[in-house]
Design a protein around this motif. Structure first.
Motif, PDB file in Angstrom:
ATOM      1  N   UNK A 166     -99.108 -39.522  -2.424  1.00 41.78           N
ATOM      2  CA  UNK A 166     -98.638 -38.310  -1.756  1.00 41.78           C
ATOM      3  C   UNK A 166     -97.473 -38.583  -0.830  1.00 41.78           C
ATOM      4  N   UNK A 167     -97.331 -39.849  -0.409  1.00 35.32           N
ATOM      5  CA  UNK A 167     -96.239 -40.199   0.502  1.00 35.32           C
ATOM      6  C   UNK A 167     -95.034 -40.738  -0.241  1.00 35.32           C
ATOM      7  N   UNK A 168     -95.272 -41.641  -1.179  1.00 36.05           N
ATOM      8  CA  UNK A 168     -94.174 -42.275  -1.894  1.00 36.05           C
ATOM      9  C   UNK A 168     -93.700 -41.377  -3.023  1.00 36.05           C
ATOM     10  N   UNK A 178     -88.366 -51.438   7.457  1.00 31.09           N
ATOM     11  CA  UNK A 178     -87.342 -51.077   6.486  1.00 31.09           C
ATOM     12  C   UNK A 178     -87.836 -51.247   5.046  1.00 31.09           C
ATOM     13  N   UNK A 179     -88.757 -52.178   4.835  1.00 31.53           N
ATOM     14  CA  UNK A 179     -89.386 -52.276   3.522  1.00 31.53           C
ATOM     15  C   UNK A 179     -90.194 -51.032   3.202  1.00 31.53           C
ATOM     16  N   UNK A 180     -90.948 -50.541   4.193  1.00 34.89           N
ATOM     17  CA  UNK A 180     -91.722 -49.313   4.015  1.00 34.89           C
ATOM     18  C   UNK A 180     -90.804 -48.116   3.790  1.00 34.89           C
ATOM     19  N   UNK A 181     -89.722 -48.031   4.554  1.00 32.33           N
ATOM     20  CA  UNK A 181     -88.793 -46.913   4.402  1.00 32.33           C
ATOM     21  C   UNK A 181     -88.117 -46.954   3.038  1.00 32.33           C
ATOM     22  N   UNK A 182     -87.747 -48.131   2.582  1.00 31.54           N
ATOM     23  CA  UNK A 182     -87.112 -48.257   1.274  1.00 31.54           C
ATOM     24  C   UNK A 182     -88.040 -47.853   0.149  1.00 31.54           C
ATOM     25  N   UNK A 183     -89.342 -48.107   0.296  1.00 37.56           N
ATOM     26  CA  UNK A 183     -90.306 -47.698  -0.726  1.00 37.56           C
ATOM     27  C   UNK A 183     -90.441 -46.183  -0.797  1.00 37.56           C
ATOM     28  N   UNK A 237     -93.633 -43.151   8.717  1.00 37.16           N
ATOM     29  CA  UNK A 237     -93.436 -44.553   9.067  1.00 37.16           C
ATOM     30  C   UNK A 237     -94.478 -45.063  10.056  1.00 37.16           C
ATOM     31  N   UNK A 238     -95.480 -44.229  10.413  1.00 37.83           N
ATOM     32  CA  UNK A 238     -96.513 -44.693  11.335  1.00 37.83           C
ATOM     33  C   UNK A 238     -95.856 -45.229  12.610  1.00 37.83           C
ATOM     34  N   UNK A 265    -100.901 -42.975   5.400  1.00 32.49           N
ATOM     35  CA  UNK A 265    -100.506 -44.294   4.895  1.00 32.49           C
ATOM     36  C   UNK A 265    -100.016 -45.144   6.061  1.00 32.49           C
ATOM     37  N   UNK A 266    -100.703 -46.252   6.353  1.00 34.40           N
ATOM     38  CA  UNK A 266    -100.308 -47.101   7.488  1.00 34.40           C
ATOM     39  C   UNK A 266     -99.038 -47.880   7.187  1.00 34.40           C
ATOM     40  N   UNK A 267     -98.489 -48.478   8.239  1.00 26.62           N
ATOM     41  CA  UNK A 267     -97.297 -49.302   8.065  1.00 26.62           C
ATOM     42  C   UNK A 267     -97.585 -50.444   7.102  1.00 26.62           C
ATOM     43  N   UNK A 268     -98.710 -51.113   7.291  1.00 23.50           N
ATOM     44  CA  UNK A 268     -99.123 -52.197   6.405  1.00 23.50           C
ATOM     45  C   UNK A 268    -100.488 -51.861   5.812  1.00 23.50           C
ATOM     46  N   UNK A 269    -100.548 -51.501   4.551  1.00 25.54           N
ATOM     47  CA  UNK A 269    -101.852 -51.292   3.913  1.00 25.54           C
ATOM     48  C   UNK A 269    -102.531 -52.638   3.690  1.00 25.54           C
TER      49      UNK A 269
END
Length: 500
Positions: free
Chosen positions: A9-11, A81-86, A218-219, A277-281
């Motif tokens: 739902x987020x990505x 930035x890895x999370x944002x890029x995803x 982005x939590x 969705x957390x920053x680090x799942x």
């Protein structure tokens, strides 16, 4: 009613990328070239510090911040930035990060004071932290199967070459530019390379995401807690030089790290339990291939950069070699590592973790060879002999990084490739900070302890040997993880075969 995965739902769904083979490899070439540019700035600046000190009158703390500010900013921005890029456009973030890095390089080259150079280096690190996760996410997305292994093989080769060649390039640029302002050439060279890479990225890189009406998540609390934890963990190690003048109070930040890390874990679990969705799942670390590969590469990078630094210090301060010649000792490592990375990238699909294990064994043997060469070979011949051992070390190192990267991301969903890759890169940066601090502390502590009781060269022999023991310990820990993972994989394969 069907249940929808919160991650879905987020990505936004990954766009279908229909690229020709030529287009894939052009995109790959642009991406890894920029990755190499940012990795070079981790090592080539180290040899310029005496020149910067003479030119700008920088004190030891400022010199340390010029190096560590880049590393710290790099590490802080990798995961967000890895999370944002995803979630959004990896291509757009890649260009933003590259542009930031290039402009900051210009500011570094023009810096009239040490304070402005420190600030520009921190911004340069931010640019590196923005673009590096996108490199890994793009590779993860446009290649599949054996082709992905070959791509990561080349990626590992480029990164290994950049790590090894950085001191040589830095020393050469200083020699060409002169003792006064030669250090500025180290940053000037990034300007034409960065502008060319921006143009190539705009022209070549594919669009990897479709437009999404969903807001970016982005939590923010997780981002702040994570940033504070990484800052508290890396800072005391980045400011460990082995000198008696090191502030002992810096180690209290590790207590802060433990407290903030506990708060971060608690928050992330609560955030995930609320359906967000957390920053680090943390489910990523339940994937054994990813968890083991990330731990392995963290310990490996705690050893390898420290080995380069200790060897360069020994050659420069112990044997009196000029920076450019001391750096050249690592050229054989770069070449052999490039070949080994290509071979390892092709072998990993059929031989798996065993490729990495053999690579680590070779690196361990090379560490012993370097120490023996430094201590036993006459000083006038030692640099040549050590350069030969570095070729052997590079062959082993090439079998570690790229195959391990392939194994790390083999079971990771493409939609989380940027985040997973950035966590691996963060492990490398933390490992480098910790390993370098330990190696430097042992090296200089030995010099301070023995300098009044032994001949100069004998003191440096002991310092190099004791510092290298820490390198061997870190590489051995990586080897233990590799052997455990290899055994687990073989048992799993045997179990599947028995069930069939």
């Amino acid at each position: 009613m069907s249940h929808q995965d919160p991650a879905e739902s987020v990505h936004p769904r990954t766009a279908t990328i229909l690229l020709s083979q030529a287009a894939k490899w052009r995109a790959f070439a642009v991406a890894v070239s920029v990755a190499a540019l940012t990795i070079l700035d981790l090592s080539k600046v180290n040899v310029s510090l005496p020149s910067i000190e003479a030119s700008l009158g920088a004190d030891s703390t400022q010199l340390q911040l010029i190096v560590s500010g880049y590393v710290l900013a790099f590490g802080l921005f990798l995961v967000p930035m890895g999370r944002l890029g995803d979630q959004r456009s990896r291509r757009a973030l890649f260009i933003v990060g590259l542009a930031t890095f290039t402009l900051a390089s210009l500011a570094c080259a023009l810096a009239p004071t040490a304070e402005l150079l420190m600030a520009a280096r921190f911004i340069q690190g931010i640019g590196a932290g923005i673009q590096m996760p996108q490199v890994l996410g793009i590779i993860q997305q446009i290649f599949v199967g054996k082709e992905r292994g070959r791509a990561f093989g080349l990626f590992g080769a480029v990164i290994s070459i950049s790590t090894a060649i950085g001191p040589t390039l830095g020393g050469l640029l200083i020699a060409l530019g002169g003792d006064g302002d030669g250090w500025r050439w180290i940053f000037w060279i990034n300007l034409p390379l960065g502008l060319a890479a921006i143009a190539a990225a705009i022209w070549v890189l594919p669009t990897t995401k479709g437009r999404s009406p969903r807001p970016v998540t982005l939590d923010p609390v997780g981002v702040i807690l994570f940033g504070l934890a990484i800052f508290a963990l890396m800072w005391p190690f980045l400011f460990t030089t082995g000198s008696p003048d090191d502030d002992p109070m810096r180690w209290w930040l590790l207590v802060v790290f433990v407290v903030v890390a506990a708060l971060f874990v608690a928050w992330e679990r609560r955030y995930a339990a609320s359906g967000k969705v957390p920053l680090i799942p943390f489910s990523l670390f339940q994937i054994s291939s990813y968890r083991n590969a990330t731990l392995l590469v963290t310990f490996y990078f705690a050893g390898l950069p420290a080995l380069f630094l200790l060897t360069t210090l020994y050659l420069q301060t112990g044997l009196g070699l000029a920076p450019v010649f001391a750096g050249m000792v690592g050229i054989g490592f770069a070449v052999a590592s490039a070949v080994g990375s290509w071979i390892g990238g092709n072998l990993v699909s059929t031989h798996g973790r065993g490729v990495v294990v053999w690579g680590l064994i070779i690196v361990l043997a090379a560490i012993a060879g370097l120490v023996a060469t430094a201590v036993l070979v006459p000083a006038e011949w030692a640099p040549y002999a050590m350069a030969g051992v570095m070729v052997f070390a590079g062959a082993g190192g090439g079998l570690v990084v790229s195959p391990n990267q392939t194994l790390a991301l083999a079971d990771i969903p493409v939609r989380e490739g940027g985040l997973a890759g950035s966590l691996g890169q963060l492990g490398q940066r933390i490992g480098t900070a910790v390993g370098t601090a330990v190696g430097l502390a042992l090296f200089y502590a030995t010099i301070f302890r023995e300098s009044d009781s032994k001949a100069s060269l004998e003191v440096y022999h002991d310092a190099y040997m004791i510092g290298s023991i820490s390198v061997a310990v870190f590489i051995s820990l990586a080897l233990v993880i590799g052997v455990v993972d290899m055994t687990r994989r073989r048992r799993g394969a045997a179990s599947d075969e028995f069930q069939i």
